[in-house]
Design a protein around this motif. Structure first.
Motif, PDB file in Angstrom:
ATOM      1  N   SER A  91     -28.347   4.775  -1.890  1.00 22.74           N
ATOM      2  CA  SER A  91     -29.224   4.265  -2.944  1.00 22.74           C
ATOM      3  C   SER A  91     -28.438   3.845  -4.185  1.00 22.74           C
ATOM      4  O   SER A  91     -28.975   3.167  -5.065  1.00 22.74           O
ATOM      5  N   ILE A  92     -27.172   4.195  -4.254  1.00 22.94           N
ATOM      6  CA  ILE A  92     -26.424   3.994  -5.495  1.00 22.94           C
ATOM      7  C   ILE A  92     -26.063   2.534  -5.762  1.00 22.94           C
ATOM      8  O   ILE A  92     -26.069   2.103  -6.921  1.00 22.94           O
TER       9      ILE A  92
ATOM     10  N   GLU B 275     -17.807  14.380   3.557  1.00 22.97           N
ATOM     11  CA  GLU B 275     -18.239  13.160   4.242  1.00 22.97           C
ATOM     12  C   GLU B 275     -19.459  12.525   3.593  1.00 22.97           C
ATOM     13  O   GLU B 275     -19.486  11.315   3.333  1.00 22.97           O
ATOM     14  N   GLY B 276     -20.498  13.319   3.353  1.00 21.70           N
ATOM     15  CA  GLY B 276     -21.744  12.778   2.837  1.00 21.70           C
ATOM     16  C   GLY B 276     -21.586  12.155   1.469  1.00 21.70           C
ATOM     17  O   GLY B 276     -22.122  11.074   1.191  1.00 21.70           O
ATOM     18  N   ALA B 277     -20.843  12.818   0.583  1.00 26.28           N
ATOM     19  CA  ALA B 277     -20.626  12.285  -0.758  1.00 26.28           C
ATOM     20  C   ALA B 277     -19.693  11.080  -0.728  1.00 26.28           C
ATOM     21  O   ALA B 277     -19.881  10.114  -1.475  1.00 26.28           O
ATOM     22  N   LEU B 278     -18.691  11.130   0.138  1.00 26.35           N
ATOM     23  CA  LEU B 278     -17.770  10.001   0.264  1.00 26.35           C
ATOM     24  C   LEU B 278     -18.515   8.732   0.641  1.00 26.35           C
ATOM     25  O   LEU B 278     -18.203   7.648   0.130  1.00 26.35           O
ATOM     26  N   PHE B 279     -19.511   8.836   1.528  1.00 20.66           N
ATOM     27  CA  PHE B 279     -20.215   7.635   1.967  1.00 20.66           C
ATOM     28  C   PHE B 279     -20.820   6.874   0.791  1.00 20.66           C
ATOM     29  O   PHE B 279     -20.800   5.641   0.763  1.00 20.66           O
ATOM     30  N   HIS B 280     -21.386   7.593  -0.175  1.00 19.09           N
ATOM     31  CA  HIS B 280     -21.964   6.922  -1.335  1.00 19.09           C
ATOM     32  C   HIS B 280     -20.906   6.040  -2.007  1.00 19.09           C
ATOM     33  O   HIS B 280     -21.165   4.884  -2.360  1.00 19.09           O
ATOM     34  N   CYS B 281     -19.705   6.591  -2.205  1.00 25.58           N
ATOM     35  CA  CYS B 281     -18.632   5.832  -2.850  1.00 25.58           C
ATOM     36  C   CYS B 281     -18.221   4.632  -2.002  1.00 25.58           C
ATOM     37  O   CYS B 281     -18.008   3.530  -2.529  1.00 25.58           O
TER      38      CYS B 281
END
Length: 438
Positions: A202-203, A232-238
């Motif tokens: 969403s970012i 992994e999950g936070a990296l995907f946003h970036c």
């Protein structure tokens, strides 16, 4: 204990028609929905398939609540243009909020994915599918990848498409799968069966500072992306934010040549050896008035290094106090282009922030067109997966993961989209209080 989910066979004919309209008629009489006359005012009917639905941090609640009740877009509350007519919850017993919301809205929860998209019948009976496979009690792989069953849900939807001999738009929250092979299969099926596929973070469509978009065909030479990326999950946003910017470079997207993960102090050794990355990192620090050495002081540093087939370079750093910030070196420009997606507004901040994504979900379901190229979603999924693979290969024994060549990630396309992020007045800072409890 057997799941106590709504059995569509127990609903009265009046109840089914009230919930699903023409789709209910299809399930009860066998008449195909497309055979019944429809007016332009009829909203697309959507099946929502989720792993877990709880409060206050589950993506299912953030997204589906807005698909039902409307969302904040471009400075105003906007009524939803779709109708949620069925739900499937994989971890039903612990999804107490989901159960209560669906009961209050008179939306049936089906026992299987197939029943949710056929409304208990034999053929496809909805106009769109929303998959929110985020959160829930799931194991991780030895590589640290969360084994969320997005592919498992998606492939059951595909079975219904194939047996019904038609397809409809699909949204998949965040990356397609933790597995490249599964993600590629999901993308390929969307092309084989000719349906719009969208999803991701969403970012990229969140508020920006400054509120600008990079022009198409900007000669980007190198990029740095900063944000919280410890896993992994936070990296995907970036990664997904990075891709939203770099796909607009001159010549368009050319695909990914290699991915590498470096962790710990070796992060800064690599940075010192790559002046382009060090310069962009320093430009962000100065732009945001952070103390010298701010990024180097992070407790567990790591960097995901991406090389593209056209020679463009990028690095994604685990960082703090910058929200999500992109910095790009543009040929002919003295100063880097820096764009930030900063704080989430509101006490229950992430709920209030997730407005732009439901807007684009609705647009996809209404127009039957992808809001951005689905190749971006596949590339973001692949970069994330191979960063974890690189960390596993050598990375578990050494902070320097193996550089993984990715010739199979050779997707090429040109972005033609204008600005897609939210602008204007932000939603009121009011508490998120559904009143259902857990």
């Amino acid at each position: 204990m057997e799941k106590k989910q709504a059995d569509p066979s127990l609903l009265t004919r009046r109840e089914m028609l009230g919930i699903t309209g023409i789709a209910g008629l299809t399930a009860l009489t066998g008449i195909k929905a497309d055979a019944a006359p429809r007016t332009a005012q009829v909203k697309p009917r959507i099946a929502c398939l989720v792993t877990y639905w709880g409060a206050t941090r589950s993506h299912a609640d953030w997204i589906i609540a807005k698909l039902m009740d409307g969302y904040w877009w471009q400075g105003a509350h906007t009524p939803s243009g779709i109708e949620v007519v069925s739900v499937y919850i994989h971890q039903f017993d612990t999804s107490l909020l989901g159960q209560k919301v669906c009961k209050s809205k008179n939306i049936p929860i089906f026992k299987t994915v197939g029943e949710a998209v056929t409304l208990g019948g034999k053929d496809l009976a909805v106009d769109g599918v929303v998959i929110v496979g985020e959160h829930g009690d799931y194991a991780t792989t030895l590589k640290g990848q969360w084994m969320l069953p997005r592919w498992w849900i998606y492939q059951q939807v595909i079975r219904v498409f194939e047996q019904s001999k038609r397809s409809i738009p699909v949204f998949n929250d965040k990356h397609l799968s933790y597995s490249w092979d599964e993600a590629k299969w999901m993308f390929d099926k969307s092309r084989e069966l000719n349906f719009p596929l969208t999803g991701g973070s969403s970012i990229p469509v969140h508020y920006r500072k400054p509120d600008i978009e990079i022009d198409i065909d900007t000669p980007i030479k190198a990029s740095v992306m900063l944000g919280g990326a410890p896993d992994e999950g936070a990296l995907f946003h970036c990664v997904d934010v990075l891709q939203a910017f770099v796909e607009r470079r001159k010549g368009g997207e050319t695909g990914v040549k290699s991915v590498q993960c470096i962790r710990g102090p070796e992060t800064w050794t690599w940075t010192e050896k790559n002046p382009w990355a060090a310069k962009l990192l320093e430009s962000v620090r100065a732009n945001m008035n952070l103390k010298p050495g701010h990024f180097q002081a992070i407790e567990k540093p790591n960097v995901c290094i991406v090389e593209y087939n056209d020679g463009t370079k990028a690095a994604i750093y685990n960082a703090r106090e910058v929200g999500w910030t992109y910095a790009g070196e543009v040929q002919g420009h003295k100063e880097p282009t820096i764009i930030s997606m900063l704080e989430w507004p509101g006490p229950f901040s992430q709920y209030h922030a997730s407005n732009s994504q439901p807007h684009w979900i609705v647009e996809t379901m209404v127009t039957k067109k992808e809001p951005f190229n689905a190749e971006r979603l596949l590339l973001s999924s692949g970069i994330t997966a191979f960063n974890m693979e690189s960390n596993w290969q050598n990375g578990v024994y050494s902070p320097v993961g193996r550089r993984i060549e990715t010739p199979f990630m050779n997707m090429t396309y040109r972005s033609t989209r204008g600005a897609q992020f939210n602008k204007g007045e932000r939603p009121p800072n009011v508490p998120y209080m559904r009143g259902f409890g857990e």
